[in-house]
Design a protein around this motif. Structure first.
Motif, short mmCIF file in Angstrom:
data_model
loop_
_atom_site.label_atom_id
_atom_site.label_comp_id
_atom_site.label_asym_id
_atom_site.label_seq_id
_atom_site.Cartn_x
_atom_site.Cartn_y
_atom_site.Cartn_z
N GLU A 1 0.83 -1.20 0.00
CA GLU A 1 0.00 0.00 0.00
C GLU A 1 0.87 1.25 0.00
N PHE A 2 0.33 2.32 -0.57
CA PHE A 2 1.01 3.61 -0.57
C PHE A 2 0.87 4.26 0.80
N ASP A 3 1.88 5.01 1.15
CA ASP A 3 1.83 5.81 2.37
C ASP A 3 1.09 7.10 2.02
N THR A 4 -0.21 7.10 2.29
CA THR A 4 -1.04 8.24 1.90
C THR A 4 -0.82 9.47 2.79
N SER A 5 0.08 9.35 3.76
CA SER A 5 0.43 10.55 4.52
C SER A 5 1.40 11.42 3.73
N LEU A 6 1.96 10.88 2.65
CA LEU A 6 2.87 11.65 1.81
C LEU A 6 2.08 12.50 0.82
N PRO A 7 2.33 13.80 0.79
CA PRO A 7 1.58 14.68 -0.11
C PRO A 7 1.73 14.30 -1.59
N SER A 8 2.89 13.81 -1.99
CA SER A 8 3.09 13.46 -3.40
C SER A 8 2.19 12.30 -3.82
N TRP B 1 -2.15 4.91 -13.90
CA TRP B 1 -1.89 4.21 -12.64
C TRP B 1 -0.52 4.61 -12.12
N GLN B 2 -0.29 4.28 -10.86
CA GLN B 2 1.04 4.46 -10.28
C GLN B 2 1.32 3.28 -9.36
N ASP B 3 2.60 2.96 -9.25
CA ASP B 3 3.03 2.01 -8.23
C ASP B 3 4.23 2.64 -7.52
N HIS B 4 4.94 1.87 -6.75
CA HIS B 4 6.03 2.44 -5.97
C HIS B 4 7.17 2.95 -6.85
N ASN B 5 7.33 2.40 -8.05
CA ASN B 5 8.46 2.74 -8.90
C ASN B 5 8.11 3.56 -10.13
#
Length: 71
Positions: A5-12, A42-46
């Protein structure tokens, strides 16, 4: 243990997710000087994948992005 999962606390991460939800047209400036215009698919970690005006999907490594801005 790794998380998918993405860290949704990151503004980016939140900003990219909002661009995806709103189907916003974005200009992507790459570190090599190239410029692409398209909507985020879409986006993923990379990577991110954008779809250009001809419906071509382009996958870009996040490290290759100098900046992006909504059109």
């Amino acid at each position: 243990m790794t998380t998918t999962e993405f860290d949704t606390s990151l503004p980016s991460i939140r900003q990219l997710q909002e661009l995806l939800r709103q189907k916003t047209l974005v200009e992507w400036k790459l570190v090599n000087g190239d410029s692409l215009i398209g909507k985020l698919a879409w986006q993923d970690h990379n990577c991110v994948c954008i779809v250009d005006s001809t419906d071509r999907q382009i996958t870009i490594f996040k490290q290759a992005i100098a900046y992006y801005q909504a059109k």
